[in-house]
Design a protein around this motif. Structure first.
Motif, mmCIF file in Angstrom:
data_model
loop_
_atom_site.group_PDB
_atom_site.id
_atom_site.type_symbol
_atom_site.label_atom_id
_atom_site.label_comp_id
_atom_site.label_asym_id
_atom_site.label_seq_id
_atom_site.Cartn_x
_atom_site.Cartn_y
_atom_site.Cartn_z
ATOM 1 N N LEU A 80 -30.166 -63.406 -10.272
ATOM 2 C CA LEU A 80 -30.246 -64.631 -11.055
ATOM 3 C C LEU A 80 -31.145 -64.450 -12.277
ATOM 4 C CD1 LEU A 80 -29.778 -67.734 -11.327
ATOM 5 C CD2 LEU A 80 -31.698 -68.043 -9.769
ATOM 6 N N LEU A 81 -32.295 -63.841 -12.083
ATOM 7 C CA LEU A 81 -33.235 -63.626 -13.188
ATOM 8 C C LEU A 81 -32.651 -62.697 -14.249
ATOM 9 C CD1 LEU A 81 -36.514 -63.349 -11.098
ATOM 10 C CD2 LEU A 81 -36.076 -65.024 -12.902
ATOM 11 N N VAL A 82 -31.995 -61.634 -13.823
ATOM 12 C CA VAL A 82 -31.406 -60.708 -14.798
ATOM 13 C C VAL A 82 -30.300 -61.395 -15.592
ATOM 14 C CG1 VAL A 82 -30.141 -58.534 -15.078
ATOM 15 C CG2 VAL A 82 -32.033 -58.664 -13.444
ATOM 16 N N LEU A 83 -29.479 -62.215 -14.934
ATOM 17 C CA LEU A 83 -28.433 -62.955 -15.644
ATOM 18 C C LEU A 83 -29.029 -63.925 -16.651
ATOM 19 C CD1 LEU A 83 -25.854 -63.744 -12.824
ATOM 20 C CD2 LEU A 83 -25.496 -62.297 -14.828
ATOM 21 N N GLU A 84 -30.072 -64.626 -16.246
ATOM 22 C CA GLU A 84 -30.721 -65.554 -17.177
ATOM 23 C C GLU A 84 -31.218 -64.825 -18.421
ATOM 24 O OE1 GLU A 84 -32.445 -68.881 -14.001
ATOM 25 O OE2 GLU A 84 -33.822 -67.733 -15.245
ATOM 26 N N MET A 85 -31.844 -63.674 -18.217
ATOM 27 C CA MET A 85 -32.371 -62.924 -19.358
ATOM 28 C C MET A 85 -31.248 -62.458 -20.281
ATOM 29 S SD MET A 85 -35.568 -60.681 -17.830
ATOM 30 C CE MET A 85 -34.672 -59.866 -16.515
ATOM 31 N N LEU A 86 -30.157 -61.965 -19.695
ATOM 32 C CA LEU A 86 -29.047 -61.483 -20.517
ATOM 33 C C LEU A 86 -28.419 -62.617 -21.317
ATOM 34 C CD1 LEU A 86 -27.388 -59.016 -17.989
ATOM 35 C CD2 LEU A 86 -28.345 -58.417 -20.221
ATOM 36 N N GLU A 87 -28.214 -63.762 -20.685
ATOM 37 C CA GLU A 87 -27.603 -64.887 -21.399
ATOM 38 C C GLU A 87 -28.512 -65.433 -22.485
ATOM 39 O OE1 GLU A 87 -24.148 -66.957 -18.801
ATOM 40 O OE2 GLU A 87 -26.086 -67.937 -18.780
ATOM 41 N N ALA A 88 -29.816 -65.376 -22.260
ATOM 42 C CA ALA A 88 -30.764 -65.911 -23.235
ATOM 43 C C ALA A 88 -31.029 -64.942 -24.385
ATOM 44 C CB ALA A 88 -32.076 -66.253 -22.539
ATOM 45 N N GLY A 89 -30.492 -63.731 -24.288
ATOM 46 C CA GLY A 89 -30.781 -62.735 -25.314
ATOM 47 C C GLY A 89 -32.175 -62.163 -25.182
ATOM 48 N N PHE A 90 -32.789 -62.350 -24.029
ATOM 49 C CA PHE A 90 -34.117 -61.794 -23.764
ATOM 50 C C PHE A 90 -33.996 -60.279 -23.632
ATOM 51 C CE2 PHE A 90 -37.934 -61.136 -21.056
ATOM 52 C CZ PHE A 90 -38.862 -61.842 -21.803
ATOM 53 N N ASP A 91 -35.026 -59.569 -24.039
ATOM 54 C CA ASP A 91 -34.998 -58.114 -24.017
ATOM 55 C C ASP A 91 -34.906 -57.608 -22.577
ATOM 56 O OD1 ASP A 91 -35.076 -55.508 -24.861
ATOM 57 O OD2 ASP A 91 -37.261 -55.415 -24.975
ATOM 58 N N VAL A 92 -33.770 -57.011 -22.245
ATOM 59 C CA VAL A 92 -33.523 -56.492 -20.896
ATOM 60 C C VAL A 92 -33.433 -54.970 -20.965
ATOM 61 C CG1 VAL A 92 -31.851 -56.445 -18.989
ATOM 62 C CG2 VAL A 92 -32.323 -58.584 -20.173
#
Length: 475
Positions: A242-254
């Motif tokens: 869930l956290l990784v998906l949130e970061m990817l959708e938000a454009g957060f640096d993954v």
């Protein structure tokens, strides 16, 4: 306006999730009794469902789907959930519903003069090597290109087994001796991202079935995960994803790791409890499986500092990150004492290692295989998992009261609430209805159907119209 209904925001901090669990089925038999096939047992198991609904594919009172899948595997697909603990409650409610059916099947068999125990195993591989799944579903924005998302997720997914695998003893094969694997599904997947499900099992399935408004939503279908027995393992499996998906959708640096031949690496990782499996990257560099997980975990911790507190509470996701960090530290140090009550593969390996030492044999001893399987028996008081739980040797994430409530009540924060009210009214009025994930239909006297395409909507006046129609002609 929430992000669920705002066209300008594709980031679902409040996210719809679901889990599909397939169960292995087996019956005991005395030397005088004929062994029943899985198909025969499944028919007895589903007899009460067929008697009531004239079908082996139904939606149960809590708005989850209950059905008999290919290969005579009973399956529960949870109702739509929008928070982590809620999802765990409904997954565990499915276990109890299935066990209730197994108990009724035992009573029926006894009444027919062929008494025997019925076993349901929440695992992923049977004694013949056949695999069955535990699939995760995550609602994502239509603007996300699923194949690209899958490629970004692959490094996380192939290494995720380090933190949430169910563990298993793989039998000897050819010249390869029996050994302990971290994951039951790692050897069962053959592609990274694909539209196939059984022909060539992928890690992420791209078949476009949003179960909602296809202009706004997609459903990411994860096939690689193991069935989890320990609640904290479930929480870490779903919560980290869930956290990784949130970061990817938000454009957060993954973290980005272009892993060369990721499918062959997933098998190597399953055989290395140190997490030091080298992953060769396309740029020629190398990283370990543990380092990949550590990078994702570190970014998830940073994400929580700016995450909108919606859906799964940020405080609960901090619990997820704390457990994630502790598991990684345990793998790094090989001191598992601080997580040996929370992660399935660690719990199971510790248990079978103690028996292996007593037996003085290798991983291939048949007694160890029996212990491995018995860990996944869902029957309270009989399954090894439940016995360890009662002895305080396995930690909890939720409470029994919440699970019991989930057995007969739909989630009240998602579209499942509409389905649950509709099903309750139909049962009370003995009305003839048809239900699927998006449609509710009163069949008689004249068909009346409504389609509910927003899985976030827990209230809709159109439901009231359906209920009034049902009351008018069936009260």
């Amino acid at each position: 306006m929430s992000e669920a209904s705002a066209a300008v925001s594709p980031v679902f901090t409040r996210r719809i999730m679901g889990i599909e669990v397939e169960y292995g089925i087996f019956t005991s038999a005395t030397p005088e009794q004929r062994k029943l096939t899985p198909d025969e047992v499944a028919r007895v198991l589903f007899r009460p469902i067929i008697d009531e609904y004239s079908s082996s594919n139904i939606f149960s009172p809590n708005a989850s789907r209950l059905y008999l899948d290919v290969g005579s595997h009973p399956e529960v697909a949870t109702a739509e959930c929008d928070s982590l603990t809620q999802l765990i409650n409904y997954e565990r409610a499915g276990d109890r519903v299935m066990d209730g059916l197994a108990r009724k099947a035992e009573q029926a068999l006894e009444a027919e003069g062929c008494a025997r125990s019925v076993y349901l195993f929440k695992n992923n591989v049977d004694s013949a090597g056949n695999s069955y799944g535990c699939h995760e579903n995550y609602l994502i924005s239509r603007h996300m290109i699923l194949k690209n998302l899958g490629v970004a997720l692959l490094p996380f997914m192939i290494t995720r087994q380090l933190i949430c695998g169910a563990g298993m003893i793989a039998p000897a094969k050819g010249n390869e001796p029996a050994k302990f694997l971290l994951s039951q599904r790692a050897d069962q997947v053959w592609e990274g991202v694909s539209s196939a499900t059984t022909r060539s099992r992928p890690i992420i399935n791209t078949r476009d079935e949003p179960h909602g408004d296809s202009k706004r939503f997609r459903r990411m279908h994860v096939i690689v995960g193991d069935s989890s027995m320990a609640e904290p393992t479930s929480a870490l499996k779903v919560g980290s994803t869930l956290l990784v998906l949130e970061m990817l959708e938000a454009g957060f640096d993954v973290p980005r790791f272009a892993v060369d031949k990721p499918i062959s690496r997933i098998r190597d990782i399953a055989r290395d409890a140190t997490g030091r499996t080298p992953l060769h990257l396309e740029d020629g560099s190398t990283v370990t499986a543990l380092e990949v997980q550590a990078a994702f975990c570190a970014q998830a911790k940073r994400w929580l500092e700016q995450r909108e507190d919606a859906g799964t509470p940020t405080a609960e996701l901090r619990r997820v990150v704390d457990l994630w960090e502790r598991v990684l530290a345990a793998i790094e140090s090989q001191d598992f004492s601080k997580v040996d009550r929370e992660i399935d593969w660690i719990i199971k390996r510790g248990l079978v290692e103690r028996y292996r030492d007593k037996l003085g044999g290798d991983w291939g001893h048949p007694k160890l295989a029996q212990i491995d399987l018995t860990y996944h028996d869902i029957r309270a008081g009989r399954g090894l998992y439940d016995i360890l739980l009662r002895r305080g040797m396995i930690a909890r994430w939720t409470q029994d009261e919440a699970i019991e409530h989930a057995i007969n009540h739909a989630p009240d924060t998602t579209r499942a609430a509409l389905r649950g009210k509709f099903l309750a009214a139909a049962h009370r009025l003995n009305a003839n209805v048809t239900v699927d994930w998006t449609r509710l239909k009163v069949n008689r006297p004249e068909p009346l159907t409504e389609e509910f395409l927003d899985p976030f909507d827990a209230e809709d006046p159109r439901l009231d119209e359906l209920l009034a129609y049902m009351e008018k002609f069936h009260s």
